[in-house]
Design a protein around this motif. Structure first.
Motif, PDB file in Angstrom:
ATOM      1  N   LYS A 157      -5.990   0.916   6.675  1.00  0.00           N
ATOM      2  CA  LYS A 157      -6.316  -0.034   5.424  1.00  0.00           C
ATOM      3  C   LYS A 157      -5.548  -1.328   5.507  1.00  0.00           C
ATOM      4  CE  LYS A 157      -5.843   0.275   0.643  1.00  0.00           C
ATOM      5  NZ  LYS A 157      -5.581   1.365  -0.458  1.00  0.00           N
TER       6      LYS A 157
ATOM      7  N   ASP B 221       0.704  -1.107  -0.044  1.00  0.00           N
ATOM      8  CA  ASP B 221      -0.038  -0.158  -0.038  1.00  0.00           C
ATOM      9  C   ASP B 221       0.845   1.107   0.016  1.00  0.00           C
ATOM     10  OD1 ASP B 221      -2.457   1.168  -0.255  1.00  0.00           O
ATOM     11  OD2 ASP B 221      -2.637   1.313   1.919  1.00  0.00           O
TER      12      ASP B 221
ATOM     13  N   ARG C 167      -6.235  -4.017  -1.112  1.00  0.00           N
ATOM     14  CA  ARG C 167      -7.708  -3.421  -0.562  1.00  0.00           C
ATOM     15  C   ARG C 167      -8.189  -3.925   0.467  1.00  0.00           C
ATOM     16  NH1 ARG C 167      -8.530  -5.909  -5.579  1.00  0.00           N
ATOM     17  NH2 ARG C 167     -10.098  -6.858  -4.607  1.00  0.00           N
ATOM     18  N   GLU C 168      -8.877  -3.308   1.317  1.00  0.00           N
ATOM     19  CA  GLU C 168      -9.486  -3.763   2.434  1.00  0.00           C
ATOM     20  C   GLU C 168     -10.014  -5.114   2.484  1.00  0.00           C
ATOM     21  OE1 GLU C 168     -11.510  -0.949   4.822  1.00  0.00           O
ATOM     22  OE2 GLU C 168     -10.195   0.670   4.531  1.00  0.00           O
TER      23      GLU C 168
END
Length: 122
Positions: free
Chosen positions: A51, A6, A27-28
């Motif tokens: 996140k 990230d 992505r979460e």
């Protein structure tokens, strides 16, 4: 082994481009079902981004190592997100690098990945 990462300001993304390994931006809600190394930035005063925490809640079973970006101006909190992830999930710190990393940082990261790969084969 892939690299899950990230990036908030683009520094981690630039580092990922330098290492030239298979990678995916997290992505979460993402689910990874293969071994991976996490590369993240550090936020605030040495914290793991929210996140990333949410991603790890779903994916920690395949986490094999962590690397983090930071700024040395933060002293002992430099890239401290790696320390926090390592401590919580009991995985090694592959490396810590400043901003987008130097060529030497890339070499250290690749050496760390190589060591993880060796242990995985045994």
């Amino acid at each position: 082994m892939i690299v899950a990462y990230d990036s908030m300001t683009g520094n981690v993304k630039r580092f990922i481009k330098k290492i030239q390994l298979p990678s995916v931006q997290i992505r979460e809600d993402m689910k990874i079902d293969e071994d991976f190394i996490l590369v993240t930035y550090t936020t605030g005063f040495g914290y793991v981004p929210e996140k990333v925490n949410k991603f790890l809640e779903k994916n920690y079973l395949y986490l094999r190592g962590v690397s983090a970006s930071g700024n040395r101006n933060w002293g002992e909190n430099f890239a401290a997100s790696a320390d926090k992830v390592s401590g919580k999930y009991h995985v090694p710190i592959v490396s810590k690098f400043e901003l987008a990393g130097t060529n030497r940082d890339v070499e250290q990261f690749m050496e760390g990945v190589g060591k993880l790969e060796l242990h995985r084969v045994k």
